[in-house]
Design a protein around this motif. Sequence first.
Motif, PDB file in Angstrom:
ATOM      1  N   PRO A   1       0.811  -1.219   0.000  1.00  0.00           N
ATOM      2  CA  PRO A   1       0.000   0.000   0.000  1.00  0.00           C
ATOM      3  C   PRO A   1       0.849   1.276   0.000  1.00  0.00           C
ATOM      4  CG  PRO A   1      -0.915  -1.583   1.526  1.00  0.00           C
ATOM      5  CD  PRO A   1       0.407  -2.125   1.095  1.00  0.00           C
ATOM      6  N   ARG A   2       2.071   1.201   0.566  1.00  0.00           N
ATOM      7  CA  ARG A   2       2.988   2.350   0.517  1.00  0.00           C
ATOM      8  C   ARG A   2       3.328   2.701  -0.931  1.00  0.00           C
ATOM      9  NH1 ARG A   2       3.237   6.054   2.989  1.00  0.00           N
ATOM     10  NH2 ARG A   2       3.377   6.011   5.216  1.00  0.00           N
TER      11      ARG A   2
ATOM     12  N   PHE B   1      -0.071   7.346  -5.952  1.00  0.00           N
ATOM     13  CA  PHE B   1      -1.176   8.289  -5.830  1.00  0.00           C
ATOM     14  C   PHE B   1      -0.672   9.720  -5.687  1.00  0.00           C
ATOM     15  CE2 PHE B   1      -4.497  10.408  -3.188  1.00  0.00           C
ATOM     16  CZ  PHE B   1      -5.375  10.588  -4.234  1.00  0.00           C
ATOM     17  N   MET B   2       0.455   9.878  -4.972  1.00  0.00           N
ATOM     18  CA  MET B   2       1.040  11.221  -4.862  1.00  0.00           C
ATOM     19  C   MET B   2       1.376  11.761  -6.251  1.00  0.00           C
ATOM     20  SD  MET B   2       3.588  10.588  -1.683  1.00  0.00           S
ATOM     21  CE  MET B   2       2.923  10.044  -0.110  1.00  0.00           C
TER      22      MET B   2
ATOM     23  N   LEU C   1      -1.162  14.770   0.377  1.00  0.00           N
ATOM     24  CA  LEU C   1      -1.581  13.474   0.925  1.00  0.00           C
ATOM     25  C   LEU C   1      -1.235  13.364   2.404  1.00  0.00           C
ATOM     26  CD1 LEU C   1      -2.896  10.926  -0.255  1.00  0.00           C
ATOM     27  CD2 LEU C   1      -0.649   9.886  -0.193  1.00  0.00           C
TER      28      LEU C   1
ATOM     29  N   GLU D   1      -4.058  13.152   5.278  1.00  0.00           N
ATOM     30  CA  GLU D   1      -4.105  11.989   6.178  1.00  0.00           C
ATOM     31  C   GLU D   1      -4.106  12.443   7.627  1.00  0.00           C
ATOM     32  OE1 GLU D   1      -1.785   8.340   3.942  1.00  0.00           O
ATOM     33  OE2 GLU D   1      -1.168   8.978   5.926  1.00  0.00           O
TER      34      GLU D   1
ATOM     35  N   ARG E   1     -10.506   6.358   6.862  1.00  0.00           N
ATOM     36  CA  ARG E   1     -10.295   5.790   5.526  1.00  0.00           C
ATOM     37  C   ARG E   1     -11.609   5.630   4.766  1.00  0.00           C
ATOM     38  NH1 ARG E   1      -6.455   3.007   8.295  1.00  0.00           N
ATOM     39  NH2 ARG E   1      -4.317   3.477   7.705  1.00  0.00           N
TER      40      ARG E   1
ATOM     41  N   LEU F   1     -10.081   9.455  -2.872  1.00  0.00           N
ATOM     42  CA  LEU F   1      -9.064   8.998  -3.825  1.00  0.00           C
ATOM     43  C   LEU F   1      -9.713   8.658  -5.168  1.00  0.00           C
ATOM     44  CD1 LEU F   1      -6.380   6.476  -2.597  1.00  0.00           C
ATOM     45  CD2 LEU F   1      -6.942   6.745  -4.973  1.00  0.00           C
TER      46      LEU F   1
ATOM     47  N   ASP G   1       0.498   4.414  -2.351  1.00  0.00           N
ATOM     48  CA  ASP G   1       0.487   5.800  -1.866  1.00  0.00           C
ATOM     49  C   ASP G   1       1.391   6.675  -2.729  1.00  0.00           C
ATOM     50  OD1 ASP G   1      -1.236   5.450   0.172  1.00  0.00           O
ATOM     51  OD2 ASP G   1       0.256   5.338   1.764  1.00  0.00           O
TER      52      ASP G   1
ATOM     53  N   LEU H   1      -9.200   0.619   0.266  1.00  0.00           N
ATOM     54  CA  LEU H   1      -9.135   1.391   1.506  1.00  0.00           C
ATOM     55  C   LEU H   1     -10.519   1.486   2.137  1.00  0.00           C
ATOM     56  CD1 LEU H   1      -6.778   4.390   0.699  1.00  0.00           C
ATOM     57  CD2 LEU H   1      -6.271   2.334   1.983  1.00  0.00           C
TER      58      LEU H   1
END
Lengths: 322, 305
Positions: free
Chosen positions: A242-243, A249-250, A269, A273, A284, A291, A246, B104
């Motif tokens: 998931p990192r 996504f950034m 982000l 968060e 979330r 997202l 992330d 998520l």
Amino acid sequence: MTALLRRQALPLALLLALALVPVLGVQDGFSLGLLARAMILGIAATSLSLLVGGAGLASLGHAAALGIGAYAVATLDLLGITEGAVVFPAAILAAALYALLTGLVSLRTGGVHFIMITLAFGQMVYFATSSLSALGGDDGYTLYGRTEFLGARLLEGRLPFHYLCLGLAAATWLFCSMLLESRFGRVLRAAKEEPMRVRALGLSPYPYRLVAMTIAGALAGLAGALMANAMEFVSPAILSWPRSADLLFMVILGGVGHLHGALLGALALVLAEEVLSHLWDHWRLLFGPLLILAVIFLRGGLAGLPALLAQKLVQTLDRRAR
Amino acid sequence: MSGLFLVQLLNGVQLGVLLFLVAAGLTLVFGVMHFINLAHGVQYMLGAYLAASLGIWTGSFWLGLLLALPLSLAAGLLLEFLVFRHLYDRDHLSQVLATFGVILFLDEAVRALWGSAPLPVPQPEGLGSIVLMPGLLYPVYRLVIIGAGLGVGLLLWLLVERTRMGMLVRAGASNAPMVSALGVDIRRLFTIVFGFGAMLAGFGGALAGPVFAVVPRMGDTVLILAFVVIVIGGIGSIRGAFLAALLVGLVDTLGKAMLPDLLRLVLDAAPARQAGAALASMLVYLLMAGILAFRPAGLFGGVRA
């Protein structure tokens, strides 16, 4: 010079704002820690943006390179080596080597295969680090102290660390921009748009992409070394898949095709968060749909937003004038 | 030793079959729509949660399993309608990220509704254990899983190769615009394939409930392994997914069971256990890298466009 200033006004303003934050009085550990984390992730995201926007390679395993950089710091710390002149190059080299080796295999494929294979390699590193019992396995490893430079504890202070992260983020952005403008970057971008024509010109995209992956890996390794210092703690969670998502996504949130968008996306982000997780335990539930909406509607990303708004404004004014 | 090996072999096939149930939907959806769906793993999780909750509510595991199927189908169709349908024309990167958003949301929703602790799952009633060998008992339910997976595999093959719907799916996979031009409602076909894939994943999760823990994020591990499966098998190929799922299930299970012991032949006990465990969890990824180094499109990839 003025042309450069005009063209790069947004990224320069962003960097200036980050430089001014401590000057304007925000000096508490919490806020600066948050910003440092955002800038470090911004470095990793910028290197990923080089791959995604420059070479069209959507890696879903970029956090692995970041994690390898962090784990290099932890491993050397365990061996009692905390000299920055050793630690940082080691972290960068280790991550670059990982990117090179996985690139050799994954670049033989393309498109969706590439996404899945980089994901799988990332998982491989994740499982490898979770079973490193000398470094705490799943529980992670707490560093004895931050990296030193010639015995001086330069990274301990909040302000020096803030400006170090900022300086490296700026340098990463500048380096990647120059790389994309160079001949190397042009071949890379051409191979993204028209691989057939590039081949017809007698150039093979493969070595160019491999070099790009290695460079991106090296930069992510640098970010990882900084991250280990920022948190003074390393665990497999830093390189869970998931990192990687992330980081992607950034890049997307900031806007593919704008290198500074990655830093913008990382800031947005990390701050979002932070705010959302204070509002609600199950934040979330909001973040996921946000997202999705951002991906569906915000096509140009945050970096494309000013241009889009300006265009809308001109259109409205036009209509009014008529 | 040979008895233990037999048990591990059966466990490996069982894992392979469950992986196939998830990978089949994934590979169908990708093959027909060129859509990459990370949220396929949470559909597996949703199936497990629905079956377990309904099993507790009705007092029967089997009834819960039966009721979970239409609900999984409905959940898949709802997701398709709300999210996925807006992403078919977008690049793979956008699809990855938007479906990550779905992960998520659903992971957190499950945690909010059912809590973070593992859900107690009703055990399937009416099945005992059988004697595989003198002194070696094996639960019948695990054999039922294997049978169900093989049955679904056969059913899918019949559906895809022998029915009109299957013909359209195959045609859509090779040239969607042409199928559309011939008067077939391709969007409806997409929706059907999507719902069917979601139902298969939910079925897999429901079957896995009594054997593995039903916890939030249980779908993530399965999703990644299912990706490995369809990459090895060749994306879009059901036959490839089936063989690769069995291969991955066997390699993973046997590796975890035997590698630590094998390494003890050359290493001391403690490092052998550690290196064995690390190597075992990396084994399937090494297998994938090895296969891709020689066949970039997977074992059965490239046969069809």
